[in-house]
Design an enzyme around this catalytic site. Structure first.
Site, PDB file in Angstrom:
ATOM      1  N   LEU A  49      12.099 -10.937  12.979  1.00 37.95           N
ATOM      2  CA  LEU A  49      12.623 -10.881  11.601  1.00 37.95           C
ATOM      3  C   LEU A  49      12.969 -12.299  11.155  1.00 37.95           C
ATOM      4  O   LEU A  49      12.675 -12.710  10.027  1.00 37.95           O
ATOM      5  CB  LEU A  49      13.881 -10.013  11.533  1.00 37.95           C
ATOM      6  N   ASP A  62      -4.204  -3.975   9.049  1.00 35.33           N
ATOM      7  CA  ASP A  62      -5.126  -4.263   7.931  1.00 35.33           C
ATOM      8  C   ASP A  62      -5.403  -5.759   7.745  1.00 35.33           C
ATOM      9  O   ASP A  62      -6.545  -6.161   7.505  1.00 35.33           O
ATOM     10  CB  ASP A  62      -4.573  -3.700   6.601  1.00 35.33           C
ATOM     11  N   ARG A  82       7.030 -11.580  22.866  1.00 31.69           N
ATOM     12  CA  ARG A  82       8.058 -12.014  21.903  1.00 31.69           C
ATOM     13  C   ARG A  82       9.462 -11.813  22.465  1.00 31.69           C
ATOM     14  O   ARG A  82       9.775 -10.765  23.029  1.00 31.69           O
ATOM     15  CB  ARG A  82       7.903 -11.181  20.634  1.00 31.69           C
ATOM     16  N   HIS A  86       4.914  -1.695  20.274  1.00 30.90           N
ATOM     17  CA  HIS A  86       5.982  -2.169  19.408  1.00 30.90           C
ATOM     18  C   HIS A  86       5.624  -3.403  18.575  1.00 30.90           C
ATOM     19  O   HIS A  86       5.897  -3.448  17.391  1.00 30.90           O
ATOM     20  CB  HIS A  86       7.195  -2.472  20.269  1.00 30.90           C
ATOM     21  N   GLU A 120       4.290 -10.610  11.096  1.00 33.57           N
ATOM     22  CA  GLU A 120       3.689 -10.083  12.328  1.00 33.57           C
ATOM     23  C   GLU A 120       2.164 -10.222  12.369  1.00 33.57           C
ATOM     24  O   GLU A 120       1.583 -10.290  13.451  1.00 33.57           O
ATOM     25  CB  GLU A 120       4.101  -8.613  12.501  1.00 33.57           C
ATOM     26  N   GLU A 138      20.753  -9.286  23.673  1.00 34.29           N
ATOM     27  CA  GLU A 138      19.519  -8.528  23.934  1.00 34.29           C
ATOM     28  C   GLU A 138      18.744  -9.158  25.081  1.00 34.29           C
ATOM     29  O   GLU A 138      19.026 -10.294  25.479  1.00 34.29           O
ATOM     30  CB  GLU A 138      18.664  -8.454  22.658  1.00 34.29           C
ATOM     31  N   GLN A 141      16.200  -2.391  13.974  1.00 37.17           N
ATOM     32  CA  GLN A 141      17.548  -1.926  14.354  1.00 37.17           C
ATOM     33  C   GLN A 141      18.421  -3.043  14.907  1.00 37.17           C
ATOM     34  O   GLN A 141      19.587  -3.181  14.572  1.00 37.17           O
ATOM     35  CB  GLN A 141      17.424  -0.843  15.434  1.00 37.17           C
ATOM     36  N   HIS A 190       7.668  -1.628  23.907  1.00 34.64           N
ATOM     37  CA  HIS A 190       9.138  -1.583  23.978  1.00 34.64           C
ATOM     38  C   HIS A 190       9.517  -0.559  25.041  1.00 34.64           C
ATOM     39  O   HIS A 190       9.009   0.565  25.030  1.00 34.64           O
ATOM     40  CB  HIS A 190       9.716  -1.185  22.616  1.00 34.64           C
ATOM     41  N   LYS A 229       0.818  -1.214   0.000  1.00 38.56           N
ATOM     42  CA  LYS A 229       0.000   0.000   0.000  1.00 38.56           C
ATOM     43  C   LYS A 229       0.857   1.271   0.000  1.00 38.56           C
ATOM     44  O   LYS A 229       0.366   2.350  -0.278  1.00 38.56           O
ATOM     45  CB  LYS A 229      -0.985   0.002   1.167  1.00 38.56           C
TER      46      LYS A 229
HETATM   47  C1  LIG Z   1      11.472   0.418  14.916  1.00 48.88           C
HETATM   48  C2  LIG Z   1      11.388  -1.073  14.926  1.00 48.88           C
HETATM   49  C3  LIG Z   1      12.515  -1.845  15.186  1.00 48.88           C
HETATM   50  C4  LIG Z   1      12.449  -3.228  15.179  1.00 48.88           C
HETATM   51  N1  LIG Z   1      13.587  -3.969  15.390  1.00 48.88           N
HETATM   52  C5  LIG Z   1      13.524  -5.322  15.277  1.00 48.88           C
HETATM   53  C6  LIG Z   1      14.707  -6.121  15.356  1.00 48.88           C
HETATM   54  O1  LIG Z   1      15.799  -5.599  15.529  1.00 48.88           O
HETATM   55  N2  LIG Z   1      14.584  -7.468  15.233  1.00 48.88           N
HETATM   56  C7  LIG Z   1      13.386  -8.101  15.045  1.00 48.88           C
HETATM   57  O2  LIG Z   1      13.347  -9.331  14.941  1.00 48.88           O
HETATM   58  N3  LIG Z   1      12.261  -7.366  14.940  1.00 48.88           N
HETATM   59  C8  LIG Z   1      12.297  -6.013  15.038  1.00 48.88           C
HETATM   60  N4  LIG Z   1      11.147  -5.277  14.926  1.00 48.88           N
HETATM   61  C9  LIG Z   1       9.903  -5.980  14.585  1.00 48.88           C
HETATM   62  C10 LIG Z   1       9.963  -6.382  13.116  1.00 48.88           C
HETATM   63  O3  LIG Z   1      10.521  -5.346  12.374  1.00 48.88           O
HETATM   64  C11 LIG Z   1       8.595  -6.719  12.566  1.00 48.88           C
HETATM   65  O4  LIG Z   1       7.935  -7.611  13.399  1.00 48.88           O
HETATM   66  C12 LIG Z   1       8.729  -7.349  11.184  1.00 48.88           C
HETATM   67  O5  LIG Z   1       9.506  -6.527  10.387  1.00 48.88           O
HETATM   68  C13 LIG Z   1       7.377  -7.592  10.553  1.00 48.88           C
HETATM   69  O6  LIG Z   1       7.587  -7.957   9.218  1.00 48.88           O
HETATM   70  P1  LIG Z   1       6.352  -8.218   8.275  1.00 48.88           P
HETATM   71  O7  LIG Z   1       6.910  -8.644   6.951  1.00 48.88           O
HETATM   72  O8  LIG Z   1       5.394  -9.126   8.942  1.00 48.88           O
HETATM   73  O9  LIG Z   1       5.606  -6.800   8.173  1.00 48.88           O
HETATM   74  P2  LIG Z   1       6.121  -5.350   7.767  1.00 48.88           P
HETATM   75  O10 LIG Z   1       7.580  -5.299   7.622  1.00 48.88           O
HETATM   76  O11 LIG Z   1       5.507  -4.381   8.686  1.00 48.88           O
HETATM   77  O12 LIG Z   1       5.488  -5.159   6.317  1.00 48.88           O
HETATM   78  C14 LIG Z   1       4.098  -5.028   6.132  1.00 48.88           C
HETATM   79  C15 LIG Z   1       3.818  -4.752   4.666  1.00 48.88           C
HETATM   80  O13 LIG Z   1       2.434  -4.873   4.412  1.00 48.88           O
HETATM   81  C16 LIG Z   1       2.000  -3.774   3.624  1.00 48.88           C
HETATM   82  N5  LIG Z   1       0.567  -3.593   3.888  1.00 48.88           N
HETATM   83  C17 LIG Z   1      -0.037  -3.474   5.092  1.00 48.88           C
HETATM   84  N6  LIG Z   1      -1.371  -3.356   4.917  1.00 48.88           N
HETATM   85  C18 LIG Z   1      -1.599  -3.410   3.579  1.00 48.88           C
HETATM   86  C19 LIG Z   1      -2.763  -3.328   2.767  1.00 48.88           C
HETATM   87  N7  LIG Z   1      -3.992  -3.168   3.281  1.00 48.88           N
HETATM   88  N8  LIG Z   1      -2.636  -3.401   1.428  1.00 48.88           N
HETATM   89  C20 LIG Z   1      -1.407  -3.530   0.862  1.00 48.88           C
HETATM   90  N9  LIG Z   1      -0.264  -3.607   1.585  1.00 48.88           N
HETATM   91  C21 LIG Z   1      -0.371  -3.550   2.921  1.00 48.88           C
HETATM   92  C22 LIG Z   1       2.877  -2.632   4.073  1.00 48.88           C
HETATM   93  O14 LIG Z   1       2.869  -1.583   3.143  1.00 48.88           O
HETATM   94  C23 LIG Z   1       4.209  -3.365   4.195  1.00 48.88           C
HETATM   95  O15 LIG Z   1       4.788  -3.509   2.926  1.00 48.88           O
HETATM   96  C24 LIG Z   1      11.203  -3.882  14.935  1.00 48.88           C
HETATM   97  C25 LIG Z   1      10.061  -3.126  14.683  1.00 48.88           C
HETATM   98  C26 LIG Z   1      10.141  -1.729  14.676  1.00 48.88           C
HETATM   99  C27 LIG Z   1       8.909  -0.951  14.405  1.00 48.88           C
END
Ligand SMILES: Cc1cc2nc3c(=O)[nH]c(=O)nc-3n(C[C@H](O)[C@H](O)[C@H](O)COP(=O)(O)OP(=O)(O)OC[C@H]3O[C@@H](n4cnc5c(N)ncnc54)[C@H](O)[C@@H]3O)c2cc1C
Length: 511
Positions: free
Chosen positions: A392, A222, A386, A351, A375, A120, A52, A243, A40
């Protein structure tokens, strides 16, 4: 208005670590499938991008073991995790790291070539592979590079999935089979239906439900909301992780994260008298798990009547901080703080969503044709809380498993009423509706209160009735991006309130 219908074999909604990994592994394993990735955002925004700390995996078996990673994960999750899932995960984690390396990801190494492993909270051993404090950026940039040159993966950026689409039961709103999604092309607001045989939600978390969050703007729950509206099974949405060390900046919205790895490197959490109070509550001090640290911080702030506490990283020294945490240092400097000279004001921030769409080890949800990853999915790995840096790695481990064991499917014909479905949707506006912004801000405040409330049952009832009222207000004005995201946040709030309530009632019955 121009409506669009797109056919694909596999549709993956989300381009974070989970969605991109799955697309690449699938394209590698099934040369005959067309794969479509939906995002999106226009600018590749995701929570993965901002990670990070790094990725947890047992990479030095001489000093660490699967048993230890297994124990730490269960301990952090308060033993309500699914042991078989945790066992699978810890054993496959090193393979996930090596797979990323074969694609080109570079993790920090010592001079002799061993991984430079970070420490960590909740981990008994250093086991976090990373690149500086921008691991997410490094991993995502490599995954994106591989995806965009792949001729069988099509990326649709700026496409918002609104609802699951498919074959309905004759009565009741539940879907019987998922055949894709309906949504919008945000570049022109036109409706789109994407017909697919396999639909995978990898839409990330719901941090934007709360007043202070580390999460990116996209994290509006979503996937969980779409699944909930379609009657798909969810679980544990009340297990939401805060966090402890988000920089306090007196503003709503995104809170700057001060990575857990800082505490792993020796930074302290202190009160306004400079005391390290965590030791009184847990002998691991700054290396206790996040739920414990947040609760101890809340107690300290209440008893002292203060609004925030501090992270003290001054003794790590400017050289160490700049070398290992360049991103954090740069961000802090941008906000007027010098981590080598100043105490950094901190407060817990929303977080990570530990619960979500129930899936089995193959990523299958309770709805035929629908899978979930990352997630937004509840694999059973995390339990109540968690373990740091497991998510990740989880995204990659389960994306690869789903791809490898995807049950072969027959290409099917789309259900008949496609054009009717598209026409009903109308056009989607990108303009922010001021009333939605107000509701969203009020909702975020209520959800923050709810998480930290001592009298939850009264608050849950209050929040639930407000949510109901807000849903009625926005119902007929959904044809905008902000309306759709607000509806999703309200639906997730509803599910979360119910989850809290069920848990409290269950608890009361057992007492
Ligand atoms: C600041 C920060 C630091 C972090 N550090 C760590 C770390 O060091 N180690 C670790 O293991 N975890 C860490 N986490 C947690 C980790 O980053 C997330 O749990 C993980 O990246 C989730 O990955 P994902 O692919 O499930 O979702 P995301 O990476 O959040 O991707 C979601 C995707 O879905 C898309 N999307 C959402 N809704 C829609 C829709 N309706 N239509 C179309 N597209 C949509 C978004 O645009 C995006 O592309 C951190 C999180 C944050 C916020």
């Amino acid at each position: 208005m121009k409506e669009t219908l797109i056919h694909t074999d596999v549709l993956i909604v989300g381009t974070g670590i989970a969605g991109l990994s799955c697309a690449l592994e699938m394209a590698h394993l099934y040369p005959e499938y067309r794969i479509t990735l939906l995002d999106k955002s226009f600018d590749r925004n995701s929570n993965s991008q901002h990670a990070q700390g790094g990725m947890a995996a047992v990479m030095s078996p001489d000093h660490d073991s699967f048993q230890s990673h297994f124990n730490d994960t269960l301990r952090a999750g308060r033993w309500v995790n699914q042991a078989a899932v945790v066992d699978y995960f810890v054993r496959k984690a090193p393979e996930a790291i090596h797979w990323l390396e074969t694609l080109g990801v570079k993790f920090d190494k010592e001079t002799l070539g061993d991984y430079q492993l970070g420490m960590e909270g909740g981990h008994a051993h250093p086991r976090i592979v990373h690149q500086k404090d921008w691991t997410g950026k490094e991993v995502l940039s490599v995954l994106w590079n591989c995806v965009i040159i792949h001729d069988r993966i099509k990326v649709l950026s700026g496409y918002l999935a609104k609802d699951l689409w498919g074959i309905s039961f004759e009565y009741g709103g539940k879907l019987e089979k998922c055949c894709g999604i309906k949504g919008f092309d945000l570049s022109n607001g036109n409706p789109v239906i994407i017909h697919s045989d396999i639909t995978i939600l990898a839409t990330g978390g719901c941090g934007r439900l709360f007043a202070r969050t580390t999460n990116a703007e996209i994290a509006t729950g979503d996937g969980v909301a779409m699944a909930s509206r379609a009657g798909v099974e969810l679980r544990d949405m009340h297990y939401y992780q805060f966090h402890p060390t988000a920089l306090y900046d007196r503003q709503n919205g995104r809170a700057l994260l001060l990575t857990e790895a800082l505490r792993g490197a020796g930074a302290h959490i202190v009160n306004d008298q400079g005391e390290r109070f965590l030791w009184k509550g847990d002998k691991r001090g700054e290396l206790a798990t996040r739920d414990i640290i947040c609760a101890l911080m809340e107690n300290e702030m209440t008893s002292k009547g203060v609004d925030y506490l501090y992270l003290d990283a001054r003794h790590l020294g400017s050289v160490c901080l700049k070398k290992n945490f360049p991103q954090v240092v740069g961000n802090c400097l941008g906000l007027g703080f010098h981590p080598a000279e100043d105490l950094l004001p901190i407060l817990p921030a929303a977080h990570y969503q530990c619960g979500g769409i129930v899936v089995d080890l193959l990523g299958r949800s309770s709805l035929e044709g629908l899978y979930a990853l990352g997630e937004c999915a509840s694999t059973g790995l995390h339990g109540k809380n968690r373990l740091a840096s497991n998510s990740l790695t989880e995204g990659v481990v389960f994306a690869r498993k789903l791809a490898k064991e995807l049950v072969k499917f027959e290409i099917s014909n789309p259900p008949l009423n496609i054009s009717e479905g598209i026409k009903e949707m109308g056009k989607c506006s990108l303009e922010e509706v001021p009333q939605f912004l107000e509701i969203r801000t009020s909702l975020q405040k209520e959800m923050n209160k709810l998480i930290f409330s001592k009298d939850q049952i009264t608050l849950i009832n209050q929040v639930s009735s407000k949510v109901e009222k807000w849903k009625i207000i926005i119902e007929r004005k959904l044809a905008s991006k902000s309306g759709i995201e607000l509806q999703n946040l309200l639906d997730v709030a509803e599910v979360m309130c119910k989850s809290f309530k069920d848990q409290l009632e269950e608890h009361a019955e057992h007492n």
